[in-house]
Design a protein around this motif. Structure first.
Motif, PDB file in Angstrom:
ATOM      1  N   THR A 155       0.831  -1.208   0.000  1.00 27.86           N
ATOM      2  CA  THR A 155       0.000   0.000   0.000  1.00 27.86           C
ATOM      3  C   THR A 155       0.863   1.256   0.000  1.00 27.86           C
ATOM      4  O   THR A 155       0.563   2.218  -0.702  1.00 27.86           O
ATOM      5  CB  THR A 155      -0.942  -0.005   1.220  1.00 27.86           C
ATOM      6  N   ALA A 156       1.941   1.255   0.769  1.00 27.65           N
ATOM      7  CA  ALA A 156       2.826   2.423   0.817  1.00 27.65           C
ATOM      8  C   ALA A 156       3.484   2.654  -0.544  1.00 27.65           C
ATOM      9  O   ALA A 156       3.559   3.796  -1.019  1.00 27.65           O
ATOM     10  CB  ALA A 156       3.893   2.225   1.896  1.00 27.65           C
ATOM     11  N   VAL A 157       3.943   1.579  -1.190  1.00 26.73           N
ATOM     12  CA  VAL A 157       4.552   1.712  -2.523  1.00 26.73           C
ATOM     13  C   VAL A 157       3.510   2.210  -3.521  1.00 26.73           C
ATOM     14  O   VAL A 157       3.797   3.095  -4.341  1.00 26.73           O
ATOM     15  CB  VAL A 157       5.167   0.365  -2.976  1.00 26.73           C
ATOM     16  N   PHE A 158       2.309   1.665  -3.456  1.00 29.45           N
ATOM     17  CA  PHE A 158       1.235   2.087  -4.354  1.00 29.45           C
ATOM     18  C   PHE A 158       0.880   3.560  -4.135  1.00 29.45           C
ATOM     19  O   PHE A 158       0.700   4.324  -5.097  1.00 29.45           O
ATOM     20  CB  PHE A 158       0.012   1.186  -4.127  1.00 29.45           C
ATOM     21  N   ALA A 159       0.795   3.986  -2.876  1.00 29.60           N
ATOM     22  CA  ALA A 159       0.489   5.384  -2.568  1.00 29.60           C
ATOM     23  C   ALA A 159       1.591   6.302  -3.072  1.00 29.60           C
ATOM     24  O   ALA A 159       1.310   7.389  -3.622  1.00 29.60           O
ATOM     25  CB  ALA A 159       0.299   5.561  -1.068  1.00 29.60           C
ATOM     26  N   LEU A 160       2.833   5.892  -2.920  1.00 33.77           N
ATOM     27  CA  LEU A 160       3.958   6.687  -3.418  1.00 33.77           C
ATOM     28  C   LEU A 160       3.894   6.808  -4.940  1.00 33.77           C
ATOM     29  O   LEU A 160       4.065   7.896  -5.498  1.00 33.77           O
ATOM     30  CB  LEU A 160       5.272   6.045  -2.981  1.00 33.77           C
ATOM     31  N   GLN A 215      -1.720  14.538 -10.885  1.00 33.68           N
ATOM     32  CA  GLN A 215      -1.210  15.740 -11.547  1.00 33.68           C
ATOM     33  C   GLN A 215      -1.766  17.012 -10.914  1.00 33.68           C
ATOM     34  O   GLN A 215      -1.692  18.092 -11.501  1.00 33.68           O
ATOM     35  CB  GLN A 215      -1.578  15.711 -13.043  1.00 33.68           C
ATOM     36  N   GLY A 216      -2.346  16.880  -9.728  1.00 29.24           N
ATOM     37  CA  GLY A 216      -2.876  18.033  -9.023  1.00 29.24           C
ATOM     38  C   GLY A 216      -4.317  18.349  -9.366  1.00 29.24           C
ATOM     39  O   GLY A 216      -4.885  19.290  -8.841  1.00 29.24           O
ATOM     40  N   ASP A 217      -4.924  17.572 -10.241  1.00 32.15           N
ATOM     41  CA  ASP A 217      -6.316  17.813 -10.594  1.00 32.15           C
ATOM     42  C   ASP A 217      -7.239  16.911  -9.764  1.00 32.15           C
ATOM     43  O   ASP A 217      -6.790  16.093  -8.969  1.00 32.15           O
ATOM     44  CB  ASP A 217      -6.548  17.581 -12.091  1.00 32.15           C
ATOM     45  N   PHE A 218      -8.520  17.075  -9.966  1.00 31.99           N
ATOM     46  CA  PHE A 218      -9.505  16.340  -9.182  1.00 31.99           C
ATOM     47  C   PHE A 218      -9.402  14.835  -9.435  1.00 31.99           C
ATOM     48  O   PHE A 218      -9.519  14.033  -8.505  1.00 31.99           O
ATOM     49  CB  PHE A 218     -10.917  16.847  -9.515  1.00 31.99           C
ATOM     50  N   ALA A 219      -9.181  14.435 -10.677  1.00 34.05           N
ATOM     51  CA  ALA A 219      -9.067  13.005 -11.008  1.00 34.05           C
ATOM     52  C   ALA A 219      -7.880  12.365 -10.278  1.00 34.05           C
ATOM     53  O   ALA A 219      -7.964  11.220  -9.828  1.00 34.05           O
ATOM     54  CB  ALA A 219      -8.928  12.826 -12.510  1.00 34.05           C
ATOM     55  N   GLY A 220      -6.795  13.097 -10.160  1.00 37.81           N
ATOM     56  CA  GLY A 220      -5.631  12.577  -9.443  1.00 37.81           C
ATOM     57  C   GLY A 220      -5.913  12.363  -7.971  1.00 37.81           C
ATOM     58  O   GLY A 220      -5.466  11.379  -7.373  1.00 37.81           O
ATOM     59  N   HIS A 221      -6.675  13.288  -7.392  1.00 45.96           N
ATOM     60  CA  HIS A 221      -7.048  13.135  -5.988  1.00 45.96           C
ATOM     61  C   HIS A 221      -7.955  11.917  -5.802  1.00 45.96           C
ATOM     62  O   HIS A 221      -7.834  11.197  -4.814  1.00 45.96           O
ATOM     63  CB  HIS A 221      -7.735  14.390  -5.465  1.00 45.96           C
ATOM     64  N   LEU A 222      -8.856  11.703  -6.734  1.00 45.75           N
ATOM     65  CA  LEU A 222      -9.714  10.516  -6.662  1.00 45.75           C
ATOM     66  C   LEU A 222      -8.896   9.235  -6.792  1.00 45.75           C
ATOM     67  O   LEU A 222      -9.179   8.239  -6.132  1.00 45.75           O
ATOM     68  CB  LEU A 222     -10.794  10.554  -7.738  1.00 45.75           C
ATOM     69  N   MET A 223      -7.884   9.267  -7.651  1.00 41.82           N
ATOM     70  CA  MET A 223      -7.030   8.081  -7.814  1.00 41.82           C
ATOM     71  C   MET A 223      -6.294   7.757  -6.510  1.00 41.82           C
ATOM     72  O   MET A 223      -6.118   6.594  -6.176  1.00 41.82           O
ATOM     73  CB  MET A 223      -6.020   8.284  -8.941  1.00 41.82           C
ATOM     74  N   ARG A 224      -5.868   8.772  -5.788  1.00 43.41           N
ATOM     75  CA  ARG A 224      -5.177   8.527  -4.517  1.00 43.41           C
ATOM     76  C   ARG A 224      -6.100   7.890  -3.497  1.00 43.41           C
ATOM     77  O   ARG A 224      -5.657   7.178  -2.610  1.00 43.41           O
ATOM     78  CB  ARG A 224      -4.578   9.813  -3.963  1.00 43.41           C
ATOM     79  N   PHE A 225      -7.394   8.114  -3.645  1.00 38.42           N
ATOM     80  CA  PHE A 225      -8.354   7.496  -2.731  1.00 38.42           C
ATOM     81  C   PHE A 225      -8.369   5.970  -2.893  1.00 38.42           C
ATOM     82  O   PHE A 225      -8.769   5.251  -1.989  1.00 38.42           O
ATOM     83  CB  PHE A 225      -9.756   8.064  -2.956  1.00 38.42           C
ATOM     84  N   SER A 226      -7.903   5.456  -4.034  1.00 39.69           N
ATOM     85  CA  SER A 226      -7.888   4.011  -4.264  1.00 39.69           C
ATOM     86  C   SER A 226      -6.927   3.288  -3.323  1.00 39.69           C
ATOM     87  O   SER A 226      -6.915   2.063  -3.266  1.00 39.69           O
ATOM     88  CB  SER A 226      -7.545   3.703  -5.719  1.00 39.69           C
ATOM     89  N   VAL A 227      -6.122   4.012  -2.563  1.00 38.12           N
ATOM     90  CA  VAL A 227      -5.237   3.410  -1.568  1.00 38.12           C
ATOM     91  C   VAL A 227      -6.045   2.904  -0.370  1.00 38.12           C
ATOM     92  O   VAL A 227      -5.671   1.922   0.275  1.00 38.12           O
ATOM     93  CB  VAL A 227      -4.178   4.448  -1.111  1.00 38.12           C
ATOM     94  N   PRO A 237      -8.874   1.085   0.200  1.00 38.52           N
ATOM     95  CA  PRO A 237      -9.238  -0.335   0.392  1.00 38.52           C
ATOM     96  C   PRO A 237      -8.047  -1.213   0.765  1.00 38.52           C
ATOM     97  O   PRO A 237      -8.183  -2.125   1.594  1.00 38.52           O
ATOM     98  CB  PRO A 237      -9.812  -0.754  -0.961  1.00 38.52           C
ATOM     99  N   PHE A 238      -6.883  -0.951   0.187  1.00 43.28           N
ATOM    100  CA  PHE A 238      -5.699  -1.739   0.514  1.00 43.28           C
ATOM    101  C   PHE A 238      -5.241  -1.473   1.948  1.00 43.28           C
ATOM    102  O   PHE A 238      -4.864  -2.397   2.675  1.00 43.28           O
ATOM    103  CB  PHE A 238      -4.565  -1.439  -0.478  1.00 43.28           C
ATOM    104  N   PHE A 239      -5.259  -0.214   2.340  1.00 38.66           N
ATOM    105  CA  PHE A 239      -4.914   0.126   3.720  1.00 38.66           C
ATOM    106  C   PHE A 239      -5.886  -0.550   4.689  1.00 38.66           C
ATOM    107  O   PHE A 239      -5.474  -1.104   5.704  1.00 38.66           O
ATOM    108  CB  PHE A 239      -4.934   1.644   3.924  1.00 38.66           C
ATOM    109  N   SER A 240      -7.179  -0.516   4.368  1.00 38.96           N
ATOM    110  CA  SER A 240      -8.189  -1.126   5.237  1.00 38.96           C
ATOM    111  C   SER A 240      -7.978  -2.624   5.368  1.00 38.96           C
ATOM    112  O   SER A 240      -8.137  -3.191   6.454  1.00 38.96           O
ATOM    113  CB  SER A 240      -9.592  -0.850   4.692  1.00 38.96           C
ATOM    114  N   LEU A 241      -7.620  -3.278   4.276  1.00 44.67           N
ATOM    115  CA  LEU A 241      -7.367  -4.713   4.317  1.00 44.67           C
ATOM    116  C   LEU A 241      -6.160  -5.021   5.216  1.00 44.67           C
ATOM    117  O   LEU A 241      -6.213  -5.917   6.055  1.00 44.67           O
ATOM    118  CB  LEU A 241      -7.129  -5.249   2.905  1.00 44.67           C
ATOM    119  N   GLY A 242      -5.087  -4.259   5.062  1.00 42.46           N
ATOM    120  CA  GLY A 242      -3.912  -4.452   5.916  1.00 42.46           C
ATOM    121  C   GLY A 242      -4.235  -4.193   7.372  1.00 42.46           C
ATOM    122  O   GLY A 242      -3.806  -4.937   8.264  1.00 42.46           O
ATOM    123  N   TYR A 243      -4.999  -3.142   7.628  1.00 42.68           N
ATOM    124  CA  TYR A 243      -5.400  -2.811   8.994  1.00 42.68           C
ATOM    125  C   TYR A 243      -6.242  -3.942   9.589  1.00 42.68           C
ATOM    126  O   TYR A 243      -6.065  -4.317  10.758  1.00 42.68           O
ATOM    127  CB  TYR A 243      -6.178  -1.495   9.000  1.00 42.68           C
TER     128      TYR A 243
END
Length: 167
Positions: free
Chosen positions: A124-129, A137-149, A151-157
């Motif tokens: 998850t950390a590598v994926f987030a990086l 790229q600083g736009d709204f779509a990029g922020h939404l893409m970062r949200f995809s981290v 589910p993986f974080f939740s699974l690890g938690y």
């Protein structure tokens, strides 16, 4: 009557059909006592387990996931054959210890889940990086893409907490 009172009454009725005693004290707190004939409830009076509770319908679905008699769950979702059967005296001691500690998985499975949680956290950390450096790229779509981290974080938690709590 509020929702919590209604639920308490409903649960008491479901728990025992023989005797239910309800009372409302002077301070308006509702209390109930559920009792059954004899010193033990009907569930514990028999040594053979019979799944006839409100979630008994789920028993049929366990076989679909591979959870059958003589198998155990590994890595949280997979199953494997149990080697040799544990003698009844040791099994009863383990059940008593598990009931006292409120756990339902052994130390070996807890270690596996802890390792799985650590690996998922690292991925998850590598994926987030990667998402932060190359995709966002600083736009709204990029922020939404970062949200995809998430589910993986939740699974690890979930794996880490399962290892910690033994559930």
């Amino acid at each position: 009557m509020n929702l919590s009172s209604s639920l308490a009454i409903l649960l008491a009725c479901l728990a025992s059909s023989e005797t239910n005693a309800f009372s409302i004290g002077a301070d308006r707190r509702k209390s109930f006592t559920v009792s059954t004939p004899g010193s033990q409830s009907a569930v514990f009076a028999s040594t053979e387990f019979k799944n006839d509770g409100p979630f008994s319908f789920m028993e049929e679905a366990l076989g679909v996931g591979g959870i059958t008699e003589g198998k155990k769950i590994v890595w949280g979702v997979l199953t494997e054959e149990v080697g040799e059967k544990v003698p009844e005296d040791i099994a009863s001691k383990l059940r008593e210890e598990a009931a006292q500690n409120l756990t339902n998985i052994d130390e070996e499975e807890r270690d596996r889940r802890d390792r799985a949680g650590s690996v998922i956290y690292a991925i998850t950390a590598v994926f987030a990086l990667y998402l932060s450096i190359f995709v966002d790229q600083g736009d709204f779509a990029g922020h939404l893409m970062r949200f995809s981290v998430f589910p993986f974080f939740s699974l690890g938690y979930g794996y880490k907490q399962s290892a910690k709590e033994g559930l």
